[in-house]
Design a protein around this motif. Structure first.
Motif, PDB file in Angstrom:
ATOM      1  N   ARG A 682      25.175   3.185   6.025  1.00  0.00           N
ATOM      2  CA  ARG A 682      24.496   4.108   4.797  1.00  0.00           C
ATOM      3  C   ARG A 682      23.239   3.298   4.799  1.00  0.00           C
ATOM      4  N   TYR A 683      22.306   3.865   4.179  1.00  0.00           N
ATOM      5  CA  TYR A 683      21.249   3.741   3.645  1.00  0.00           C
ATOM      6  C   TYR A 683      20.945   4.145   1.762  1.00  0.00           C
ATOM      7  N   ASN A 684      21.426   3.683   1.176  1.00  0.00           N
ATOM      8  CA  ASN A 684      20.989   3.869  -0.246  1.00  0.00           C
ATOM      9  C   ASN A 684      19.764   4.531  -1.025  1.00  0.00           C
ATOM     10  N   ASP A 685      18.642   4.740  -0.474  1.00  0.00           N
ATOM     11  CA  ASP A 685      17.624   5.338  -0.337  1.00  0.00           C
ATOM     12  C   ASP A 685      16.716   5.733   0.687  1.00  0.00           C
ATOM     13  N   THR A 686      15.037   6.010   0.348  1.00  0.00           N
ATOM     14  CA  THR A 686      14.054   5.549   1.459  1.00  0.00           C
ATOM     15  C   THR A 686      13.549   4.685   1.124  1.00  0.00           C
ATOM     16  N   THR A 687      12.082   4.161   2.118  1.00  0.00           N
ATOM     17  CA  THR A 687      11.358   3.244   2.092  1.00  0.00           C
ATOM     18  C   THR A 687      10.491   3.571   0.545  1.00  0.00           C
ATOM     19  N   GLU A 688      10.067   2.462   0.123  1.00  0.00           N
ATOM     20  CA  GLU A 688       9.088   2.877  -1.445  1.00  0.00           C
ATOM     21  C   GLU A 688       7.874   1.875  -0.675  1.00  0.00           C
ATOM     22  N   ARG A 689       6.496   2.178  -0.473  1.00  0.00           N
ATOM     23  CA  ARG A 689       5.338   1.676  -0.697  1.00  0.00           C
ATOM     24  C   ARG A 689       4.313   1.750  -1.723  1.00  0.00           C
ATOM     25  N   GLN A 690       3.940   0.862  -2.330  1.00  0.00           N
ATOM     26  CA  GLN A 690       3.275   0.790  -3.450  1.00  0.00           C
ATOM     27  C   GLN A 690       2.165   0.408  -3.662  1.00  0.00           C
ATOM     28  N   ARG A 691       0.744   0.556  -3.187  1.00  0.00           N
ATOM     29  CA  ARG A 691      -0.363   0.084  -3.014  1.00  0.00           C
ATOM     30  C   ARG A 691      -1.018  -0.146  -4.776  1.00  0.00           C
ATOM     31  N   VAL A 692      -1.917  -0.917  -4.398  1.00  0.00           N
ATOM     32  CA  VAL A 692      -3.219  -0.574  -5.194  1.00  0.00           C
ATOM     33  C   VAL A 692      -3.714  -1.011  -4.782  1.00  0.00           C
ATOM     34  N   THR A 693      -5.169  -0.388  -5.037  1.00  0.00           N
ATOM     35  CA  THR A 693      -6.324  -0.153  -5.289  1.00  0.00           C
ATOM     36  C   THR A 693      -7.641   0.433  -6.285  1.00  0.00           C
ATOM     37  N   PRO A 695     -10.076   2.162  -8.132  1.00  0.00           N
ATOM     38  CA  PRO A 695     -10.328   2.962  -8.832  1.00  0.00           C
ATOM     39  C   PRO A 695     -10.802   4.447  -7.900  1.00  0.00           C
ATOM     40  N   GLY A 696     -10.330   5.446  -8.008  1.00  0.00           N
ATOM     41  CA  GLY A 696     -10.136   6.431  -6.995  1.00  0.00           C
ATOM     42  C   GLY A 696     -10.734   6.307  -5.340  1.00  0.00           C
ATOM     43  N   ASP A 697     -10.340   5.373  -5.291  1.00  0.00           N
ATOM     44  CA  ASP A 697     -10.720   4.627  -3.535  1.00  0.00           C
ATOM     45  C   ASP A 697      -9.567   4.447  -3.010  1.00  0.00           C
ATOM     46  N   PRO A 698      -9.235   5.614  -2.734  1.00  0.00           N
ATOM     47  CA  PRO A 698      -7.504   4.181  -1.665  1.00  0.00           C
ATOM     48  C   PRO A 698      -7.834   4.232  -1.019  1.00  0.00           C
ATOM     49  N   SER A 699      -8.959   4.241  -0.717  1.00  0.00           N
ATOM     50  CA  SER A 699      -8.543   3.009   0.831  1.00  0.00           C
ATOM     51  C   SER A 699      -8.965   1.587   1.194  1.00  0.00           C
ATOM     52  N   THR A 700      -9.247   1.633  -0.100  1.00  0.00           N
ATOM     53  CA  THR A 700      -9.659   0.322  -0.158  1.00  0.00           C
ATOM     54  C   THR A 700      -8.486  -0.211  -0.872  1.00  0.00           C
ATOM     55  N   VAL A 701      -7.580  -0.784  -0.512  1.00  0.00           N
ATOM     56  CA  VAL A 701      -6.361  -1.499  -0.799  1.00  0.00           C
ATOM     57  C   VAL A 701      -6.412  -2.810  -1.083  1.00  0.00           C
ATOM     58  N   LEU A 702      -5.879  -3.449  -2.372  1.00  0.00           N
ATOM     59  CA  LEU A 702      -6.311  -4.114  -3.065  1.00  0.00           C
ATOM     60  C   LEU A 702      -5.020  -5.136  -2.812  1.00  0.00           C
ATOM     61  N   GLN A 703      -3.467  -4.596  -2.453  1.00  0.00           N
ATOM     62  CA  GLN A 703      -2.570  -5.412  -2.944  1.00  0.00           C
ATOM     63  C   GLN A 703      -1.070  -4.057  -2.164  1.00  0.00           C
ATOM     64  N   GLU A 704      -0.421  -4.645  -1.274  1.00  0.00           N
ATOM     65  CA  GLU A 704       0.903  -3.745  -0.760  1.00  0.00           C
ATOM     66  C   GLU A 704       1.840  -4.056  -1.316  1.00  0.00           C
ATOM     67  N   GLU A 705       2.823  -3.695  -0.815  1.00  0.00           N
ATOM     68  CA  GLU A 705       4.621  -3.612  -1.487  1.00  0.00           C
ATOM     69  C   GLU A 705       5.386  -3.278  -0.558  1.00  0.00           C
ATOM     70  N   LEU A 706       5.828  -3.586   0.315  1.00  0.00           N
ATOM     71  CA  LEU A 706       7.146  -1.731   0.719  1.00  0.00           C
ATOM     72  C   LEU A 706       8.485  -3.086   0.494  1.00  0.00           C
ATOM     73  N   THR A 707       9.492  -2.283  -0.073  1.00  0.00           N
ATOM     74  CA  THR A 707      10.665  -2.265  -0.841  1.00  0.00           C
ATOM     75  C   THR A 707      11.088  -1.292   0.291  1.00  0.00           C
ATOM     76  N   ALA A 708      12.163  -1.796   1.003  1.00  0.00           N
ATOM     77  CA  ALA A 708      13.109  -1.393   2.488  1.00  0.00           C
ATOM     78  C   ALA A 708      14.577  -0.928   1.429  1.00  0.00           C
ATOM     79  N   PRO A 709      14.929   0.458   1.494  1.00  0.00           N
ATOM     80  CA  PRO A 709      16.436   0.434   0.872  1.00  0.00           C
ATOM     81  C   PRO A 709      17.428  -0.538   1.459  1.00  0.00           C
ATOM     82  N   LEU A 710      18.583  -0.067   0.716  1.00  0.00           N
ATOM     83  CA  LEU A 710      19.812  -0.960   1.263  1.00  0.00           C
ATOM     84  C   LEU A 710      20.823  -0.977   1.755  1.00  0.00           C
ATOM     85  N   LEU A 711      21.346  -1.226   2.454  1.00  0.00           N
ATOM     86  CA  LEU A 711      22.453  -1.267   4.026  1.00  0.00           C
ATOM     87  C   LEU A 711      23.681  -0.814   3.520  1.00  0.00           C
TER      88      LEU A 711
END
Length: 779
Positions: A682-693, A695-711
């Motif tokens: 089983r997995y403990n959670d769903t994937t979390e994606r955190q993007r730094v953009t 202000p007011g412009d989500p299309s301009t991604v300055l940084q992205e981090e993915l946190t995968a769930p635990l197996l």
């Protein structure tokens, strides 16, 4: 009695030797058990047929073989044989049911058919007889604080899989868990007393005791039943930080008084039930993040603050049934009060405030204490036609009112547990002090009908229209984690659910059915935090099911098979940033699967069984993002991505059972049995994606981090039991997880709220090898 650590091997303790002696008593011919669990010799022509089971799934007394829905029943006898004290002990016997334990009975989340709890609202409704218990709102932690009733004086546990919104309303989006209590005996006196001992391998020992009395106050009219039980919970996990041993010991205490009156036209049942769970700490093991290897011992955790847990429920219920001649009128009233205290160690999460923000030379220690108070009143009135006619109907109205308060207190101190030095203690010792009062009020009308066409075809249908009004306030009086002030909110929603189930009898003992049903999980006003909507909508789902119920080979074989698909929309998802969270309506998910439940009476002495579930539950599309302003940039947070598996749902799980009954030449009767259970990864959670953009412009991604769930890896466990006795007494013994397998019930990363660094994984183990012996005497 306090739990204590035993240095002796498990197979050398006096208790284990006594159990081994009892297990060795199996020999000779069979004694079958009837549906009530009382040992009786069956008639010759019924010796190899399986028992019939009565359920109240449709709020009528019916044979389970005649109900067009997936239902599992665990009887009192089975619960006793296995030494069951919590949901985790018997969940494997129910196809498609998963229980994730957070370290104590009562710290429990339940999912059915892949409908996981992704928010504080429950996805499985809980009833005791005719009365719902637990909160329908989103501020009482209903999803992770499921009622984990000590199963004493319980006639059976019914589990209905799939949405049950038309009859059971809010929260039954994934199914229903129903405890059916024992009724007073109106004809015979009964006195029962029991005592037992339980021990955990390399852990502690504790005792349990119980007493039950049933007295007919007026023969065939008025009866009284009273019971009391105490169940000790031996500890088995240690703490590497302070050296404490067997820290997760505790106890369950329950009492009940029931009065039953059967008149010529009016029947009345009055019951008062009290249950209390208290645990000194949680069963948590610290694991290395990369390898999942224990950081210290096999059953050692790392906490700097104690984590006590307690929960008390007092339920008063009154049921009145009035025979009107043309129909029955039923009034079901419930009053319940639930108080919960849950303290968690937050040293890894918030301790770094001391060094990273305040400039101390080392991190501090922290805890968060949650308290939940719930007062709930329910009232249902319904009319129902007599059972057995070609056309059966039911119509009613339901009302509930909940007054609730959740309080949160987050404390920060020095690493050794002492307060911060002045003036920091006054300024930062309280990280947060928050009160969340709320009310939930719902009115619903419902109707169900069944129409028989000829001898083979039947169609069931149901509808329910509900309206709920909610009020909530976020009152922050101190701290730095949330803005100080009061932020009230309210919501109102109308929800319509329906069900349709055609059924066709292929033969006398074979029924094919289809079922389409909808269910909902109430929304409500949201916390007042940047990036969070002011309210969340109800989650809705539609379930499609095709099933077959069959008995054959002269009713010696029972086979139930069902296939289902569930479409889940507007899923409520918890989203958090910097340790503070709220709710959003995330997106969509699907769950598809197959379920099997089978029993085979091979001889008049031996009954075999297999149940299994294959479930493919996945997120259908990326969950809706939360945009959290941070001054010079925005944080765009997704808490689930398309293709993610739903948390804590294995693709495959199964359990195989075997029970052999016997009678000796000296007149002793009993049984030996085994349950082999297997749970897939089983997995403990769903994937979390955190993007730094920008202000007011989500299309301009300055940084992205993915946190995968635990197996979490798959595991298997073997449970053994045996019993022997006469008419008035019985001696039972059991060994659960007899081979001492290691597996994880739940797992979460312990990470800093500021740095995001993962210090370790906090994993809750399945119950280690546990052995017990029980003695009951009736007279």
């Amino acid at each position: 009695m306090n739990a204590f650590q035993s240095a002796r091997p498990w197979y050398r303790s006096p208790l284990s030797l006594a159990i081994a002696s009892t297990l060795a008593c199996a020999a000779a011919p069979v004694l079958a058990q009837d549906a009530t669990g009382v040992d009786t010799q069956p008639p010759a022509d019924a010796a190899v047929t399986l028992d019939s089971v009565v359920v109240t799934a449709n709020k009528r007394v019916e044979n389970i073989r005649e109900v067009g829905a997936s239902i599992s029943v665990i009887g009192e006898r089975q619960l006793e044989n296995m030494g069951a004290s919590s949901l985790s002990d018997y969940a494997a016997l129910i196809p498609g049911m998963q229980v994730q334990n957070s370290g104590s009975p009562g710290l429990t989340a339940v999912s059915l058919r892949g409908i996981s709890a992704l928010s504080p609202g429950a996805t499985v409704a809980t009833y005791i007889d005719e009365v719902p218990v637990g909160s329908s709102g989103i501020y009482q932690g209903a999803s992770t604080l499921m009622l984990d009733l000590l199963p004493y004086d319980i006639s059976r546990v019914e589990v209905l899989r799939g949405p049950q919104g038309t009859l059971y309303g809010a929260g039954a989006i994934g199914g229903l868990l129903k405890y059916v209590t024992r009724a007073p005996d109106l004809f015979h006196d009964e006195f029962r007393v029991g005592f037992g001992l339980r021990s955990v391998s390399d852990g502690g020992q504790d005792w349990n005791g119980r007493i039950g009395v049933s007295v007919p106050l007026q023969e065939d009219r008025l009866g009284l039943r009273m019971s009391f039980a105490r169940n000790g919970l031996p500890g088995y996990t240690d703490n590497a930080v302070d050296g404490r041993k067997d820290i997760n010991g505790g106890e369950q205490v329950g009492g009940r008084a029931a009065l039953s009156w059967e008149g010529d036209t009016v029947d009345l049942d009055l019951s008062v039930l009290h249950q209390r769970i208290s645990a000194d700490d949680r069963a948590v093991v610290a694991l290395e993040p990369g390898t999942y290897a224990p950081l210290a011992g096999d059953l050692e955790g790392r906490t700097w603050q104690r984590q006590p847990f307690s929960k008390e429920l007092t339920l008063t219920s009154l049921s009145v049934t009035w025979d009107l001649g043309w129909a029955d009128f039923v009034s079901a009233t419930g009053w319940s009060e639930t108080t919960t205290l849950d303290q968690i160690d937050a040293t890894v999460q918030f301790g770094e405030v001391a060094d990273l923000l305040l400039g101390f030379p080392e991190p501090g220690s922290a805890n968060v204490r949650y308290s939940f108070d719930l007062d709930k009143v329910t009232q249902e009135f319904r009319f129902s036609s007599r059972t057995g006619g070609r056309f059966e109907w039911m119509a009613g109205v339901f009302y509930t009112k909940e007054d609730a308060l959740q309080s949160q207190f987050a404390w920060l101190g020095q690493r050794d547990g002492s307060p911060l030095p002045a003036p920091y203690d006054a300024m930062f010792g309280t990280l947060a002090l928050i009160d969340l009062p709320s009310t939930y009020e719902e009115v619903a009308v419902f109707a169900n009908a069944s129409w028989r066409v000829g001898e083979r075809f039947k169609i069931d249908a149901g509808v329910r229209q509900a309206r709920n009004d909610q009020w909530f306030s976020q009152n922050v009086s101190a701290g730095i984690l949330a803005p100080v002030g009061e932020d009230p909110g309210k919501s109102r929603e109308d929800v319509f659910t329906w069900s349709l189930s055609p059924q066709f009898k292929l033969a006398e003992d074979t029924m094919l059915y289809a079922r389409v049903a909808t269910g909902y999980q109430p929304g409500g006003p949201n916390v007042a935090l940047p990036g969070m909507p002011p309210s969340v909508d109800s989650s809705m789902l539609t379930s499609y099911e095709l099933g077959l119920k069959s008995q054959f080979a002269d009713r010696r074989v029972q086979l139930d098979v069902s296939a289902f698909r569930i479409d889940w929309d507007d899923i409520q998802v918890a989203a958090s940033f910097n340790g503070i969270g709220g709710l959003v309506n995330g997106g969509e998910a699907t769950s598809e699967g197959l379920e099997l439940a089978s029993r085979f009476r091979a001889t008049d002495a031996l009954v075999l069984g297999v149940n299994a579930a294959y479930t493919k539950a996945r997120v259908k599309s990326d969950f809706a993002p939360s945009i959290i302003p941070q001054g010079d940039f925005d944080v765009v947070l997704n808490t689930g991505l398309a293709g993610d598996r739903m948390p804590y749902v294995p693709k495959l799980s199964w359990a195989a059972t075997a029970e052999y009954g016997f009678m000796t030449s000296g007149g002793l009767a009993g049984q030996v049995g085994a349950v082999l259970r297997w749970t897939g990864e089983r997995y403990n959670d769903t994937t979390e994606r955190q993007r730094v953009t920008a202000p007011g412009d989500p299309s301009t991604v300055l940084q992205e981090e993915l946190t995968a769930p635990l197996l979490l890896d798959s595991y298997r466990a073997l449970d053994l039991y045996a019993g022997i006795g006469r008419e008035r007494w019985e001696l039972r013994a059991y060994v659960n997880n007899a081979t001492g397998e290691t597996g994880w019930s739940s797992m979460n990363p312990a990470s800093g709220a500021i740095s995001g660094a993962v210090a370790h994984l906090a994993a809750v183990p399945i119950q280690p090898r546990t052995y017990g012996i029980e003695f009951d005497f009736r007279f």
